[in-house]
Design a protein around this motif. Structure first.
Motif, PDB file in Angstrom:
ATOM      1  N   ALA A   4      -8.033   6.781  -1.239  1.00 56.33           N
ATOM      2  CA  ALA A   4      -8.498   5.928  -0.138  1.00 56.33           C
ATOM      3  C   ALA A   4      -7.458   4.863   0.196  1.00 56.33           C
ATOM      4  O   ALA A   4      -7.188   4.599   1.371  1.00 56.33           O
ATOM      5  CB  ALA A   4      -9.831   5.276  -0.508  1.00 56.33           C
ATOM      6  N   THR A   5      -6.858   4.274  -0.827  1.00 55.08           N
ATOM      7  CA  THR A   5      -5.831   3.257  -0.613  1.00 55.08           C
ATOM      8  C   THR A   5      -4.652   3.836   0.168  1.00 55.08           C
ATOM      9  O   THR A   5      -4.205   3.256   1.163  1.00 55.08           O
ATOM     10  CB  THR A   5      -5.330   2.701  -1.964  1.00 55.08           C
ATOM     11  N   LEU A   6      -4.139   4.970  -0.285  1.00 54.80           N
ATOM     12  CA  LEU A   6      -2.973   5.580   0.358  1.00 54.80           C
ATOM     13  C   LEU A   6      -3.300   6.083   1.763  1.00 54.80           C
ATOM     14  O   LEU A   6      -2.475   5.967   2.673  1.00 54.80           O
ATOM     15  CB  LEU A   6      -2.438   6.720  -0.500  1.00 54.80           C
ATOM     16  N   LEU A   7      -4.501   6.612   1.945  1.00 52.58           N
ATOM     17  CA  LEU A   7      -4.892   7.119   3.259  1.00 52.58           C
ATOM     18  C   LEU A   7      -4.974   5.993   4.282  1.00 52.58           C
ATOM     19  O   LEU A   7      -4.417   6.096   5.379  1.00 52.58           O
ATOM     20  CB  LEU A   7      -6.229   7.854   3.172  1.00 52.58           C
ATOM     21  N   VAL A   8      -5.633   4.900   3.927  1.00 55.18           N
ATOM     22  CA  VAL A   8      -5.767   3.781   4.859  1.00 55.18           C
ATOM     23  C   VAL A   8      -4.414   3.134   5.112  1.00 55.18           C
ATOM     24  O   VAL A   8      -4.067   2.821   6.252  1.00 55.18           O
ATOM     25  CB  VAL A   8      -6.794   2.756   4.329  1.00 55.18           C
ATOM     26  N   ARG A   9      -3.623   2.932   4.078  1.00 53.07           N
ATOM     27  CA  ARG A   9      -2.308   2.314   4.244  1.00 53.07           C
ATOM     28  C   ARG A   9      -1.436   3.162   5.167  1.00 53.07           C
ATOM     29  O   ARG A   9      -0.844   2.660   6.118  1.00 53.07           O
ATOM     30  CB  ARG A   9      -1.635   2.158   2.878  1.00 53.07           C
ATOM     31  N   SER A  10      -1.370   4.458   4.911  1.00 54.53           N
ATOM     32  CA  SER A  10      -0.540   5.335   5.730  1.00 54.53           C
ATOM     33  C   SER A  10      -1.053   5.423   7.161  1.00 54.53           C
ATOM     34  O   SER A  10      -0.266   5.422   8.106  1.00 54.53           O
ATOM     35  CB  SER A  10      -0.494   6.734   5.120  1.00 54.53           C
ATOM     36  N   GLY A  11      -2.365   5.484   7.320  1.00 54.89           N
ATOM     37  CA  GLY A  11      -2.940   5.564   8.657  1.00 54.89           C
ATOM     38  C   GLY A  11      -2.664   4.323   9.485  1.00 54.89           C
ATOM     39  O   GLY A  11      -2.254   4.412  10.649  1.00 54.89           O
ATOM     40  N   ILE A  12      -2.875   3.148   8.896  1.00 55.01           N
ATOM     41  CA  ILE A  12      -2.627   1.896   9.624  1.00 55.01           C
ATOM     42  C   ILE A  12      -1.136   1.728   9.910  1.00 55.01           C
ATOM     43  O   ILE A  12      -0.751   1.325  11.010  1.00 55.01           O
ATOM     44  CB  ILE A  12      -3.194   0.688   8.857  1.00 55.01           C
ATOM     45  N   LEU A  13      -0.302   2.039   8.937  1.00 59.90           N
ATOM     46  CA  LEU A  13       1.140   1.910   9.140  1.00 59.90           C
ATOM     47  C   LEU A  13       1.621   2.859  10.237  1.00 59.90           C
ATOM     48  O   LEU A  13       2.415   2.475  11.100  1.00 59.90           O
ATOM     49  CB  LEU A  13       1.887   2.170   7.838  1.00 59.90           C
ATOM     50  N   THR A  14       1.113   4.088  10.249  1.00 60.17           N
ATOM     51  CA  THR A  14       1.472   5.046  11.294  1.00 60.17           C
ATOM     52  C   THR A  14       1.007   4.536  12.655  1.00 60.17           C
ATOM     53  O   THR A  14       1.743   4.606  13.642  1.00 60.17           O
ATOM     54  CB  THR A  14       0.859   6.428  10.993  1.00 60.17           C
ATOM     55  N   TRP A  15      -0.190   3.995  12.721  1.00 62.91           N
ATOM     56  CA  TRP A  15      -0.702   3.441  13.978  1.00 62.91           C
ATOM     57  C   TRP A  15       0.158   2.267  14.441  1.00 62.91           C
ATOM     58  O   TRP A  15       0.490   2.172  15.617  1.00 62.91           O
ATOM     59  CB  TRP A  15      -2.163   3.010  13.792  1.00 62.91           C
ATOM     60  N   ARG A  16       0.522   1.376  13.506  1.00 68.83           N
ATOM     61  CA  ARG A  16       1.367   0.228  13.869  1.00 68.83           C
ATOM     62  C   ARG A  16       2.713   0.691  14.411  1.00 68.83           C
ATOM     63  O   ARG A  16       3.227   0.133  15.379  1.00 68.83           O
ATOM     64  CB  ARG A  16       1.600  -0.668  12.648  1.00 68.83           C
ATOM     65  N   VAL A  17       3.286   1.720  13.804  1.00 68.43           N
ATOM     66  CA  VAL A  17       4.590   2.213  14.247  1.00 68.43           C
ATOM     67  C   VAL A  17       4.466   2.874  15.615  1.00 68.43           C
ATOM     68  O   VAL A  17       5.324   2.681  16.479  1.00 68.43           O
ATOM     69  CB  VAL A  17       5.183   3.187  13.207  1.00 68.43           C
ATOM     70  N   ARG A  18       3.412   3.633  15.836  1.00 62.09           N
ATOM     71  CA  ARG A  18       3.247   4.308  17.131  1.00 62.09           C
ATOM     72  C   ARG A  18       3.008   3.329  18.265  1.00 62.09           C
ATOM     73  O   ARG A  18       3.332   3.631  19.408  1.00 62.09           O
ATOM     74  CB  ARG A  18       2.109   5.315  17.050  1.00 62.09           C
ATOM     75  N   THR A  19       2.433   2.173  17.986  1.00 59.83           N
ATOM     76  CA  THR A  19       2.189   1.184  19.032  1.00 59.83           C
ATOM     77  C   THR A  19       3.320   0.174  19.143  1.00 59.83           C
ATOM     78  O   THR A  19       3.250  -0.737  19.959  1.00 59.83           O
ATOM     79  CB  THR A  19       0.870   0.429  18.779  1.00 59.83           C
ATOM     80  N   LEU A  20       4.352   0.358  18.342  1.00 59.62           N
ATOM     81  CA  LEU A  20       5.482  -0.564  18.304  1.00 59.62           C
ATOM     82  C   LEU A  20       6.413  -0.321  19.484  1.00 59.62           C
ATOM     83  O   LEU A  20       6.649   0.815  19.885  1.00 59.62           O
ATOM     84  CB  LEU A  20       6.242  -0.355  16.994  1.00 59.62           C
ATOM     85  N   ASP A  21       6.941  -1.398  20.042  1.00 66.27           N
ATOM     86  CA  ASP A  21       7.973  -1.287  21.072  1.00 66.27           C
ATOM     87  C   ASP A  21       9.252  -0.852  20.371  1.00 66.27           C
ATOM     88  O   ASP A  21       9.788  -1.573  19.542  1.00 66.27           O
ATOM     89  CB  ASP A  21       8.165  -2.628  21.779  1.00 66.27           C
TER      90      ASP A  21
END
Length: 173
Positions: A135-152
Motif C-alpha cells: 500500500a505504501t509503495l502503490l500510493v507513493r508511486s501513484g502520487i509521484l506519477t501523477w505529480r510528474v504528469r501534471t508538471l510543467d
C-alpha cells in the motif's frame, strides 16, 4: 512461503526502496509503477494466517490500521519528495529530510500496532506487513506519477542564463 522468506523479502524490498529514495532517480511515468506493489500484495494475500482465527475482530482492526498507516506513509512520502526538470526535459526525484520524518513516524506507528496486537494476544504474521508495504509503495508511486504528469516540463533557466546584461555606462567629462 515461509515466514523467514517473507521477512527476507520485506527486508530486501525495504532496503532497495530506502537506498533508492535518497539518490536522485530519473522518473519514468511510462513504466509499470504498480507492478512491485501488486506482487507484494498478492504474496501477502496468499499467505495463510493473515487473520488470527481466535481474534478475528481485533485481527481485522489491526490489519486495517496497518494498511491505513501504509497509505498515509506512502502519501506523505510522495508529497515530501522533491521533483525537478533537467535542461533536457528529463524529470528527476529525490526524497527530502521531511521524507525521513514520514518514514520514522510510519515505522513508529507500525511498531505501536504490533505491540498492541502482541499485548492483546493477536497472532500477527509477516503478510500484514507485506500488504502495508505494498500500500505504501502503490500510493507513493501513484502520487509521484501523477505529480510528474501534471508538471510543467519546460526546464527553468539556470541563474544567469539568458539574462540581459546591461552594458557598462561610460562617463563623458
Amino acid at each position: 512461503m515461509s515466514g523467514l522468506v517473507n521477512a527476507l523479502l520485506i527486508v530486501a524490498v525495504a532496503a532497495v526502496v530506502i537506498v533508492r529514495q535518497f539518490r536522485a532517480v530519473r522518473v519514468d511515468t511510462d513504466r509499470r509503477w504498480w507492478l512491485l506493489p501488486g506482487i507484494l500484495a498478492v504474496v501477502g494475500l496468499r499467505e495463510p494466517g493473515l487473520l488470527d482465527a481466535h481474534h478475528p475482530t481485533a485481527s481485522v482492526a489491526i490489519l486495517t490500521a496497518e494498511v491505513l498507516v501504509g497509505l498515509a506513509t506512502g502519501a506523505g512520502w510522495a508529497w515530501t519528495t522533491r521533483i525537478w526538470v533537467e535542461a533536457d526535459g528529463a524529470v528527476w526525484s529525490k526524497s527530502t529530510r521531511a521524507s525521513v520524518a514520514v518514514w520514522a513516524i510510519g515505522i513508529g506507528l507500525r511498531v505501536a500496532l504490533f505491540a498492541y496486537g502482541a499485548g492483546a494476544g493477536v497472532h500477527q504474521g509477516s503478510s500484514a506487513l507485506l500488504i502495508a508495504l505494498a500500500a505504501t509503495l502503490l500510493v507513493r508511486s501513484g502520487i509521484l506519477t501523477w505529480r510528474v504528469r501534471t508538471l510543467d516540463r519546460t526546464p527553468a533557466p539556470a541563474y544567469g542564463d539568458a539574462a540581459h546584461r546591461p552594458s557598462r555606462k561610460e562617463r563623458v567629462r
